[in-house]
Structures are given as C-alpha cells and as structure tokens.
Design a protein around this motif. Structure first.
Motif, PDB file in Angstrom:
ATOM      1  N   VAL A  85      46.706 -14.218 -11.908  1.00  0.00           N
ATOM      2  CA  VAL A  85      46.119 -13.239 -10.987  1.00  0.00           C
ATOM      3  C   VAL A  85      44.819 -12.681 -11.554  1.00  0.00           C
ATOM      4  N   SER A  86      44.843 -12.390 -12.864  1.00  0.00           N
ATOM      5  CA  SER A  86      43.644 -11.860 -13.512  1.00  0.00           C
ATOM      6  C   SER A  86      42.512 -12.881 -13.482  1.00  0.00           C
ATOM      7  N   ALA A  87      42.847 -14.162 -13.745  1.00  0.00           N
ATOM      8  CA  ALA A  87      41.828 -15.209 -13.729  1.00  0.00           C
ATOM      9  C   ALA A  87      41.237 -15.362 -12.332  1.00  0.00           C
ATOM     10  N   PHE A  88      42.106 -15.301 -11.321  1.00  0.00           N
ATOM     11  CA  PHE A  88      41.618 -15.426  -9.944  1.00  0.00           C
ATOM     12  C   PHE A  88      40.721 -14.252  -9.582  1.00  0.00           C
ATOM     13  N   ALA A  89      41.152 -13.048  -9.977  1.00  0.00           N
ATOM     14  CA  ALA A  89      40.342 -11.864  -9.680  1.00  0.00           C
ATOM     15  C   ALA A  89      38.999 -11.937 -10.402  1.00  0.00           C
ATOM     16  N   THR A  90      39.010 -12.454 -11.631  1.00  0.00           N
ATOM     17  CA  THR A  90      37.763 -12.599 -12.382  1.00  0.00           C
ATOM     18  C   THR A  90      36.836 -13.583 -11.693  1.00  0.00           C
ATOM     19  N   TYR A  91      37.389 -14.716 -11.252  1.00  0.00           N
ATOM     20  CA  TYR A  91      36.581 -15.741 -10.587  1.00  0.00           C
ATOM     21  C   TYR A  91      35.983 -15.217  -9.296  1.00  0.00           C
ATOM     22  N   GLN A  92      36.713 -14.345  -8.603  1.00  0.00           N
ATOM     23  CA  GLN A  92      36.241 -13.829  -7.319  1.00  0.00           C
ATOM     24  C   GLN A  92      35.318 -12.620  -7.466  1.00  0.00           C
ATOM     25  N   SER A  93      35.157 -12.112  -8.668  1.00  0.00           N
ATOM     26  CA  SER A  93      34.347 -10.905  -8.852  1.00  0.00           C
ATOM     27  C   SER A  93      32.873 -11.176  -8.591  1.00  0.00           C
ATOM     28  N   VAL A  94      32.148 -10.126  -8.230  1.00  0.00           N
ATOM     29  CA  VAL A  94      30.704 -10.200  -7.953  1.00  0.00           C
ATOM     30  C   VAL A  94      30.007  -9.138  -8.793  1.00  0.00           C
ATOM     31  N   PRO A  95      28.685  -9.223  -8.925  1.00  0.00           N
ATOM     32  CA  PRO A  95      27.970  -8.206  -9.695  1.00  0.00           C
ATOM     33  C   PRO A  95      28.346  -6.789  -9.265  1.00  0.00           C
ATOM     34  N   GLY A  96      28.617  -5.950 -10.267  1.00  0.00           N
ATOM     35  CA  GLY A  96      29.049  -4.581  -9.998  1.00  0.00           C
ATOM     36  C   GLY A  96      30.530  -4.376 -10.171  1.00  0.00           C
ATOM     37  N   ASP A  97      31.313  -5.463 -10.133  1.00  0.00           N
ATOM     38  CA  ASP A  97      32.752  -5.363 -10.350  1.00  0.00           C
ATOM     39  C   ASP A  97      33.046  -5.226 -11.844  1.00  0.00           C
ATOM     40  N   THR A 130      26.893 -20.538  -8.193  1.00  0.00           N
ATOM     41  CA  THR A 130      27.737 -19.347  -8.127  1.00  0.00           C
ATOM     42  C   THR A 130      26.897 -18.107  -7.850  1.00  0.00           C
ATOM     43  N   ARG A 131      25.721 -17.992  -8.500  1.00  0.00           N
ATOM     44  CA  ARG A 131      24.848 -16.840  -8.276  1.00  0.00           C
ATOM     45  C   ARG A 131      24.386 -16.805  -6.820  1.00  0.00           C
ATOM     46  N   ASP A 157      16.982 -18.458 -13.336  1.00  0.00           N
ATOM     47  CA  ASP A 157      17.022 -18.775 -14.769  1.00  0.00           C
ATOM     48  C   ASP A 157      18.021 -19.897 -15.056  1.00  0.00           C
ATOM     49  N   SER A 158      19.200 -19.813 -14.463  1.00  0.00           N
ATOM     50  CA  SER A 158      20.206 -20.856 -14.673  1.00  0.00           C
ATOM     51  C   SER A 158      19.742 -22.190 -14.105  1.00  0.00           C
TER      52      SER A 158
END
Length: 216
Positions: A85-97, A130-131, A157-158
């Motif tokens: 769940v944590s990994a999924f939430a991390t993957y779905q996070s956006v700038p500011g989270d 992703t960006r 940059d990426s």
C-alpha cells in the motif's frame, strides 16, 4: 507426607488386629464392617506414593498450540500488505505530497544502480514521462501553482540527460523517437492550461523534442 503416614498407620493397625487373632480365626463382624467401609471410602485404595498412582503422574507433555507461528505469519502478511500500500501510494504521489520525495529518491536510486548508459538513459526518459503526467495532475488541482513550473523544469532536465546518455550508448536509437512522440501527446494538450511563464517552458520543451523526431 501427613496423608501417607496416616494411611500406613491405618494399615499397621489392621495388621496388628489380624495378628492378634488365633490361627484360622476370622475377624470380628465389627472389624470387617469397618474395613469394608474404609475400603469403599478409598482410605486404603489411594496410593501413598506418586509412583504407585498412574492418575497422579505428571500428565504427558502437550505440544504447544501453534498460535505464535500463526501470529507471526499474520504479522508478516500485514507488513507485506502495508508495504504494498505504501509503495502504491508513493508511486501515485505528485509534487507537494509527503511521499513525493521518496518517489524521487527511488527514481534516482534506480538510475544510479543501472548497469550502463543505455539503461540509465532509458530510466531518465521514463522519469521525464512521469514528470509530464505529474504536470497534468497538478493542473487539475487547485494548489498546483508554482509546482507546475518546477515539475516542467525537472521534466526537461531528465529528458536532456536521458537523451544524452542514450545517444552515447545507442546512436540513432529508435527509442528516442518513440519517447519524443509519446511526450508530445502528453504535453501538447496541456498548453492551454498554462500561464505565460509555464507556457514558455512547455513550448521550449516541445521544440527540443520535435528535433528528436525530425528525419535524419
């Protein structure tokens, strides 16, 4: 000890009474009744030693209930589920989270662990994709604001770093043109939602990747 002593004394008393009888004689009725009553009551049947008492022996050792292994398995499954769940939430996070820095750190780690420039380049281009998706998500939220411009800069940059690595490792790689076409499909539709500064950033980015798909 007190109970065993009492039982021994009782037995000795009965034996003494029996020895006092003449040979071949029979016990008196009162003695027989008393002995019978004591036997029925269990006074002479209860063993005086634990060795003579099977019912008083230490009960057989029972195997412990397998609760601890079960609890351990449940804890492991719970931990694994929490990590997923944590990994999924991390993957779905956006700038500011709150989890977004962890997401970026994971991406950076994957780039540095790559075995060669080709793999590093591909991972950086994936980060650029992703960006682009993050920019689209930020524009749909009320608190995107300055995070949009920062994410656009990270995307460029990426992209430049990934293209540079991939061109060194695989000159004229078809992966570069595929990446550029995919990025245009994501960045192009969001131009009308950008302010002037953000629009200049996005248009400069599109000009750059446009040159990547130009015929040789």
């Amino acid at each position: 000890m007190g109970r065993a002593r009492r039982e021994r004394e009782l037995v000795l008393e009965h034996l003494a009474e029996l020895r006092s009888l003449p040979l071949g004689g029979m016990p008196e009725p009162a003695f027989r009744e008393r002995l019978r009553a004591e036997i029925i009551s269990g006074a002479l049947l209860e063993p005086s030693s634990p060795l003579d008492a099977p019912e008083q022996r230490k009960p057989a050792h029972r195997r412990p209930t397998r609760r601890r292994p079960l609890l351990s398995q449940l804890a492991t499954l719970g931990l694994a589920a929490a990590m997923m769940v944590s990994a999924f939430a991390t993957y779905q996070s956006v700038p500011g989270d709150s989890l977004y820095p962890l997401k970026r750190a994971a991406e950076s780690t994957l780039v540095h662990l790559s075995s060669d420039d080709a793999e590093r380049g591909e991972r950086e281009l994936y980060s650029a994709k992703t960006r682009a998706r993050e920019v689209a998500s930020l524009l749909g939220s009320s608190d995107g604001g300055p995070l949009v411009g920062r994410t656009l800069k990270d995307m460029e940059d990426s992209t430049r770093s990934g293209i540079s690595r991939l061109e060194r490792a695989e000159p004229r790689s078809p992966k570069i043109k595929t990446f550029a076409r995919d990025q245009k499909k994501v960045v192009g539709p969001i131009l009308k939602q950008l302010d002037d500064t953000q629009l200049a950033q996005a248009e400069g980015y599109l000009d750059y990747i446009e040159g990547l798909v130009a015929p040789d």
